[in-house]
Design a protein around this motif. Structure first.
Motif, PDB file in Angstrom:
ATOM      1  N   ASP A  37      -8.948  -1.292   1.633  1.00 32.63           N
ATOM      2  CA  ASP A  37      -9.705  -2.556   1.206  1.00 32.63           C
ATOM      3  C   ASP A  37     -10.334  -2.510  -0.219  1.00 32.63           C
ATOM      4  O   ASP A  37      -9.997  -3.482  -0.938  1.00 32.63           O
ATOM      5  CB  ASP A  37     -10.631  -2.796   2.332  1.00 32.63           C
ATOM      6  CG  ASP A  37     -10.231  -3.223   3.458  1.00 32.63           C
ATOM      7  OD1 ASP A  37      -9.311  -3.813   3.776  1.00 32.63           O
ATOM      8  OD2 ASP A  37     -10.924  -3.097   4.330  1.00 32.63           O
TER       9      ASP A  37
ATOM     10  N   ARG B 276      -4.677  -0.321   9.418  1.00 30.73           N
ATOM     11  CA  ARG B 276      -5.772  -0.211  10.523  1.00 30.73           C
ATOM     12  C   ARG B 276      -5.317   0.076  11.879  1.00 30.73           C
ATOM     13  O   ARG B 276      -6.244   0.393  12.372  1.00 30.73           O
ATOM     14  CB  ARG B 276      -5.996  -1.999  10.448  1.00 30.73           C
ATOM     15  CG  ARG B 276      -6.504  -2.380   9.203  1.00 30.73           C
ATOM     16  CD  ARG B 276      -7.027  -3.934   9.042  1.00 30.73           C
ATOM     17  NE  ARG B 276      -8.053  -4.166   8.073  1.00 30.73           N
ATOM     18  CZ  ARG B 276      -7.817  -5.083   7.382  1.00 30.73           C
ATOM     19  NH1 ARG B 276      -6.998  -6.246   7.870  1.00 30.73           N
ATOM     20  NH2 ARG B 276      -8.554  -5.563   6.389  1.00 30.73           N
TER      21      ARG B 276
ATOM     22  N   TYR C 260      -3.071   0.649  -3.877  1.00 27.00           N
ATOM     23  CA  TYR C 260      -2.512  -0.723  -3.877  1.00 27.00           C
ATOM     24  C   TYR C 260      -1.451  -0.910  -5.121  1.00 27.00           C
ATOM     25  O   TYR C 260      -2.050  -1.035  -6.120  1.00 27.00           O
ATOM     26  CB  TYR C 260      -3.683  -1.542  -3.658  1.00 27.00           C
ATOM     27  CG  TYR C 260      -3.404  -3.135  -3.590  1.00 27.00           C
ATOM     28  CD1 TYR C 260      -2.741  -3.637  -2.412  1.00 27.00           C
ATOM     29  CD2 TYR C 260      -3.172  -4.068  -4.623  1.00 27.00           C
ATOM     30  CE1 TYR C 260      -2.320  -4.759  -2.189  1.00 27.00           C
ATOM     31  CE2 TYR C 260      -2.984  -5.324  -4.629  1.00 27.00           C
ATOM     32  CZ  TYR C 260      -2.479  -5.783  -3.199  1.00 27.00           C
ATOM     33  OH  TYR C 260      -1.834  -7.174  -3.064  1.00 27.00           O
TER      34      TYR C 260
ATOM     35  N   LEU D  17      -1.233  -3.183   4.943  1.00 26.10           N
ATOM     36  CA  LEU D  17      -2.687  -3.272   5.359  1.00 26.10           C
ATOM     37  C   LEU D  17      -2.782  -2.828   7.155  1.00 26.10           C
ATOM     38  O   LEU D  17      -3.473  -2.040   7.448  1.00 26.10           O
ATOM     39  CB  LEU D  17      -3.469  -4.070   4.935  1.00 26.10           C
ATOM     40  CG  LEU D  17      -5.201  -4.097   5.272  1.00 26.10           C
ATOM     41  CD1 LEU D  17      -5.566  -2.504   4.897  1.00 26.10           C
ATOM     42  CD2 LEU D  17      -5.750  -4.897   4.551  1.00 26.10           C
TER      43      LEU D  17
ATOM     44  N   ALA E  54     -11.272   1.611   4.608  1.00 26.21           N
ATOM     45  CA  ALA E  54     -11.929   1.204   3.784  1.00 26.21           C
ATOM     46  C   ALA E  54     -11.457   1.629   2.227  1.00 26.21           C
ATOM     47  O   ALA E  54     -11.607   0.706   1.301  1.00 26.21           O
ATOM     48  CB  ALA E  54     -13.226   2.010   3.963  1.00 26.21           C
TER      49      ALA E  54
ATOM     50  N   TYR F 285       0.741  -1.059   0.004  1.00 26.58           N
ATOM     51  CA  TYR F 285       0.056   0.159  -0.064  1.00 26.58           C
ATOM     52  C   TYR F 285       0.928   1.081  -0.110  1.00 26.58           C
ATOM     53  O   TYR F 285       1.773   1.278   0.691  1.00 26.58           O
ATOM     54  CB  TYR F 285      -0.976  -0.103   1.207  1.00 26.58           C
ATOM     55  CG  TYR F 285      -1.912  -0.804   1.249  1.00 26.58           C
ATOM     56  CD1 TYR F 285      -3.241  -0.874   0.457  1.00 26.58           C
ATOM     57  CD2 TYR F 285      -1.859  -2.405   1.730  1.00 26.58           C
ATOM     58  CE1 TYR F 285      -4.245  -1.893   0.567  1.00 26.58           C
ATOM     59  CE2 TYR F 285      -2.623  -3.471   1.713  1.00 26.58           C
ATOM     60  CZ  TYR F 285      -3.833  -3.043   1.030  1.00 26.58           C
ATOM     61  OH  TYR F 285      -4.724  -4.109   1.105  1.00 26.58           O
TER      62      TYR F 285
ATOM     63  N   GLN G 187      -7.312  -2.633  -2.947  1.00 23.12           N
ATOM     64  CA  GLN G 187      -6.933  -4.095  -2.985  1.00 23.12           C
ATOM     65  C   GLN G 187      -8.028  -4.804  -3.918  1.00 23.12           C
ATOM     66  O   GLN G 187      -7.603  -5.427  -4.709  1.00 23.12           O
ATOM     67  CB  GLN G 187      -6.546  -4.818  -1.833  1.00 23.12           C
ATOM     68  CG  GLN G 187      -6.229  -6.087  -1.999  1.00 23.12           C
ATOM     69  CD  GLN G 187      -5.734  -6.866  -0.727  1.00 23.12           C
ATOM     70  OE1 GLN G 187      -6.087  -6.606   0.314  1.00 23.12           O
ATOM     71  NE2 GLN G 187      -4.667  -7.919  -0.855  1.00 23.12           N
ATOM     72  N   GLN G 188      -9.297  -4.652  -3.610  1.00 18.90           N
ATOM     73  CA  GLN G 188     -10.179  -5.577  -4.246  1.00 18.90           C
ATOM     74  C   GLN G 188     -10.401  -5.172  -5.718  1.00 18.90           C
ATOM     75  O   GLN G 188     -10.367  -5.832  -6.726  1.00 18.90           O
ATOM     76  CB  GLN G 188     -11.687  -5.197  -3.573  1.00 18.90           C
ATOM     77  CG  GLN G 188     -11.653  -5.884  -2.287  1.00 18.90           C
ATOM     78  CD  GLN G 188     -12.985  -5.440  -1.523  1.00 18.90           C
ATOM     79  OE1 GLN G 188     -14.043  -4.845  -2.154  1.00 18.90           O
ATOM     80  NE2 GLN G 188     -13.139  -5.707  -0.273  1.00 18.90           N
TER      81      GLN G 188
END
Length: 89
Positions: A69, A57, A31, A53, A66, A19, A72-73
Motif C-alpha cells: 500500500d 492481500r 510498485y 495487490l 502495508a 507489484y 503505491q501511495q
C-alpha cells in the motif's frame, strides 16, 4: 553516509500486475519498479515476480500488505523525474 536506493522502472502492460515481490525473502514489494542492483533486505538478484495487490492481500503478512500500500501511495505522489529510475527496456 547512507546510499540512495536506485530502481529499474517496470512499465505496466494491460492485464499485468503492478507489484514486484522479492521471491528470495518474500518481505519486500515494490510498485512498478525493482531495486538495483539487488534486494535491500536479502540482496537477492533477479528474484522478482509480479503480483496483484489482491494476491498479496490473500497470502501476504500484514507488514507486506502495508508495504505494498505504501509503495503505491509513494509512486502516485512522486513524479518520475524526481526519482532515481532507469528504464528496464
Amino acid at each position: 553516509m547512507s546510499a540512495t536506493q536506485s530502481f529499474w522502472s517496470v512499465p505496466q502492460r494491460d492485464g499485468e500486475p503492478s507489484y514486484w515481490m522479492c521471491m528470495s525473502c518474500l518481505s519486500e514489494v515494490f510498485y512498478r519498479k525493482v531495486p538495483m542492483p539487488d534486494c535491500p533486505s536479502c540482496h537477492g538478484v533477479s528474484t522478482y515476480e509480479a503480483f496483484t495487490l489482491e494476491a498479496i492481500r490473500d497470502w501476504g503478512t500484514e507488514d507486506l500488505v502495508a508495504k505494498a500500500d505504501l509503495a503505491q501511495q509513494a509512486a502516485n505522489l512522486e513524479p518520475a523525474s524526481a526519482a532515481t529510475i532507469h528504464s528496464a527496456d
